[in-house]
Write a protein that holds these residues in place. Structure first.
Motif, PDB file in Angstrom:
ATOM      1  N   THR A  24      34.671 -47.556  26.980  1.00  9.63           N
ATOM      2  CA  THR A  24      35.003 -46.337  26.248  1.00  9.63           C
ATOM      3  C   THR A  24      34.960 -45.125  27.161  1.00  9.63           C
ATOM      4  N   ARG A  25      33.921 -45.045  27.974  1.00 10.61           N
ATOM      5  CA  ARG A  25      33.753 -43.916  28.900  1.00 10.61           C
ATOM      6  C   ARG A  25      34.508 -44.125  30.209  1.00 10.61           C
ATOM      7  N   GLU A  26      34.926 -45.352  30.451  1.00 13.06           N
ATOM      8  CA  GLU A  26      35.567 -45.719  31.717  1.00 13.06           C
ATOM      9  C   GLU A  26      34.689 -45.369  32.917  1.00 13.06           C
ATOM     10  N   GLN A  27      33.389 -45.712  32.797  1.00 13.98           N
ATOM     11  CA  GLN A  27      32.467 -45.495  33.909  1.00 13.98           C
ATOM     12  C   GLN A  27      31.267 -46.422  33.769  1.00 13.98           C
ATOM     13  N   TRP A  28      30.516 -46.521  34.846  1.00 15.23           N
ATOM     14  CA  TRP A  28      29.306 -47.333  34.859  1.00 15.23           C
ATOM     15  C   TRP A  28      28.177 -46.553  34.216  1.00 15.23           C
ATOM     16  N   VAL A  29      27.326 -47.278  33.481  1.00 15.56           N
ATOM     17  CA  VAL A  29      26.184 -46.670  32.801  1.00 15.56           C
ATOM     18  C   VAL A  29      24.978 -47.589  32.913  1.00 15.56           C
ATOM     19  N   LEU A  30      23.804 -46.991  32.720  1.00 16.51           N
ATOM     20  CA  LEU A  30      22.598 -47.763  32.454  1.00 16.51           C
ATOM     21  C   LEU A  30      22.416 -47.701  30.954  1.00 16.51           C
ATOM     22  N   GLN A  31      22.385 -48.845  30.318  1.00 17.98           N
ATOM     23  CA  GLN A  31      22.287 -48.921  28.864  1.00 17.98           C
ATOM     24  C   GLN A  31      20.911 -49.444  28.490  1.00 17.98           C
ATOM     25  N   ALA A  32      20.286 -48.764  27.563  1.00 23.17           N
ATOM     26  CA  ALA A  32      19.003 -49.177  27.011  1.00 23.17           C
ATOM     27  C   ALA A  32      19.086 -48.980  25.502  1.00 23.17           C
ATOM     28  N   PRO A  33      18.151 -49.553  24.756  1.00 20.91           N
ATOM     29  CA  PRO A  33      18.183 -49.334  23.312  1.00 20.91           C
ATOM     30  C   PRO A  33      18.205 -47.834  22.985  1.00 20.91           C
ATOM     31  N   GLU A  34      19.246 -47.416  22.301  1.00 24.82           N
ATOM     32  CA  GLU A  34      19.424 -46.040  21.854  1.00 24.82           C
ATOM     33  C   GLU A  34      19.513 -45.011  22.979  1.00 24.82           C
ATOM     34  N   ARG A  35      19.798 -45.443  24.205  1.00 24.23           N
ATOM     35  CA  ARG A  35      19.944 -44.514  25.331  1.00 24.23           C
ATOM     36  C   ARG A  35      21.024 -45.018  26.268  1.00 24.23           C
ATOM     37  N   VAL A  36      21.745 -44.063  26.853  1.00 27.75           N
ATOM     38  CA  VAL A  36      22.740 -44.372  27.864  1.00 27.75           C
ATOM     39  C   VAL A  36      22.622 -43.306  28.952  1.00 27.75           C
ATOM     40  N   VAL A  37      22.591 -43.744  30.195  1.00 29.59           N
ATOM     41  CA  VAL A  37      22.619 -42.822  31.328  1.00 29.59           C
ATOM     42  C   VAL A  37      23.931 -43.063  32.057  1.00 29.59           C
ATOM     43  N   GLU A  38      24.779 -42.048  32.081  1.00 23.84           N
ATOM     44  CA  GLU A  38      26.055 -42.150  32.785  1.00 23.84           C
ATOM     45  C   GLU A  38      25.792 -42.032  34.286  1.00 23.84           C
ATOM     46  N   LEU A  39      26.462 -42.885  35.063  1.00 26.02           N
ATOM     47  CA  LEU A  39      26.243 -42.939  36.501  1.00 26.02           C
ATOM     48  C   LEU A  39      27.468 -42.442  37.255  1.00 26.02           C
ATOM     49  N   ASP A  40      27.223 -41.706  38.326  1.00 26.30           N
ATOM     50  CA  ASP A  40      28.332 -41.369  39.215  1.00 26.30           C
ATOM     51  C   ASP A  40      28.520 -42.529  40.192  1.00 26.30           C
ATOM     52  N   SER A  84      13.614 -40.543  39.569  1.00 31.07           N
ATOM     53  CA  SER A  84      14.169 -40.004  38.326  1.00 31.07           C
ATOM     54  C   SER A  84      14.315 -41.097  37.272  1.00 31.07           C
ATOM     55  N   LEU A  85      14.822 -42.248  37.679  1.00 31.89           N
ATOM     56  CA  LEU A  85      15.017 -43.347  36.732  1.00 31.89           C
ATOM     57  C   LEU A  85      13.702 -43.996  36.321  1.00 31.89           C
ATOM     58  N   LEU A  86      12.718 -44.010  37.208  1.00 34.00           N
ATOM     59  CA  LEU A  86      11.390 -44.501  36.828  1.00 34.00           C
ATOM     60  C   LEU A  86      10.784 -43.591  35.763  1.00 34.00           C
ATOM     61  N   GLU A  87      10.940 -42.293  35.950  1.00 33.27           N
ATOM     62  CA  GLU A  87      10.407 -41.329  34.994  1.00 33.27           C
ATOM     63  C   GLU A  87      11.051 -41.507  33.616  1.00 33.27           C
ATOM     64  N   LYS A  88      12.331 -41.839  33.598  1.00 35.88           N
ATOM     65  CA  LYS A  88      13.059 -42.061  32.342  1.00 35.88           C
ATOM     66  C   LYS A  88      12.850 -43.465  31.793  1.00 35.88           C
ATOM     67  N   ARG A  89      12.093 -44.280  32.514  1.00 38.18           N
ATOM     68  CA  ARG A  89      11.824 -45.680  32.149  1.00 38.18           C
ATOM     69  C   ARG A  89      13.085 -46.528  32.131  1.00 38.18           C
ATOM     70  N   MET A  90      14.003 -46.176  33.016  1.00 37.74           N
ATOM     71  CA  MET A  90      15.235 -46.953  33.180  1.00 37.74           C
ATOM     72  C   MET A  90      15.110 -47.884  34.389  1.00 37.74           C
ATOM     73  N   LEU A  91      14.046 -47.738  35.169  1.00 40.90           N
ATOM     74  CA  LEU A  91      13.664 -48.635  36.257  1.00 40.90           C
ATOM     75  C   LEU A  91      12.168 -48.875  36.134  1.00 40.90           C
ATOM     76  N   ALA A  92      11.719 -49.981  36.716  1.00 44.28           N
ATOM     77  CA  ALA A  92      10.300 -50.305  36.740  1.00 44.28           C
ATOM     78  C   ALA A  92       9.983 -50.979  38.067  1.00 44.28           C
ATOM     79  N   PHE A  93       8.717 -50.948  38.444  1.00 44.94           N
ATOM     80  CA  PHE A  93       8.292 -51.684  39.635  1.00 44.94           C
ATOM     81  C   PHE A  93       8.261 -53.161  39.304  1.00 44.94           C
ATOM     82  N   ALA A  94       8.776 -53.978  40.214  1.00 46.95           N
ATOM     83  CA  ALA A  94       8.735 -55.438  40.042  1.00 46.95           C
ATOM     84  C   ALA A  94       7.314 -55.912  40.290  1.00 46.95           C
ATOM     85  N   PRO A  95       6.912 -56.961  39.617  1.00 45.32           N
ATOM     86  CA  PRO A  95       5.561 -57.509  39.847  1.00 45.32           C
ATOM     87  C   PRO A  95       5.400 -57.923  41.309  1.00 45.32           C
ATOM     88  N   GLN A  96       4.220 -57.699  41.840  1.00 39.46           N
ATOM     89  CA  GLN A  96       3.914 -58.109  43.218  1.00 39.46           C
ATOM     90  C   GLN A  96       3.721 -59.621  43.265  1.00 39.46           C
TER      91      GLN A  96
END
Length: 98
Positions: A24-40, A84-96
């Motif tokens: 729909t947007r013709e672009q890449w996004v990070l999609q999460a429940p009820e949230r979308v972050v448009e990516l350049d 920025s994405l960690l703060e938005k909880r769109m990324l997380a640290f992988a388990p060690q």
């Protein structure tokens, strides 16, 4: 954020977050429940390297090789995006892995 990101940090997408192309947007996004972050284009180029196994240093090296850029010049930008994405909880640290 509980931990600082450094060259050895390994990141992953949390459960429910995915990188996808939005037709729909013709672009890449990070999609999460009820949230979308448009990516350049730059953010997308970085985030395709997130796999839960590759550390920041290797991602920066891959980007530098792929785009013929100096790794030192892009390192700070990559850390800024990840923070920025960690703060938005769109990324997380992988388990060690022990």
């Amino acid at each position: 954020m509980n931990a600082a990101i450094d060259a050895g940090s390994v990141l992953r997408f949390p459960v429910g977050v995915r990188l996808q192309h939005d037709r729909t947007r013709e672009q890449w996004v990070l999609q999460a429940p009820e949230r979308v972050v448009e990516l350049d284009e730059i953010a997308h180029a970085v985030l395709v390297h997130i796999d839960g196994r590759t550390d920041v240093e290797a991602i920066v090296a891959a980007l530098a090789a792929e785009y013929g850029a100096d790794a030192g010049e892009i390192y700070g930008d990559v850390l800024e995006l990840f923070a920025s994405l960690l703060e938005k909880r769109m990324l997380a640290f992988a388990p060690q892995l022990s």
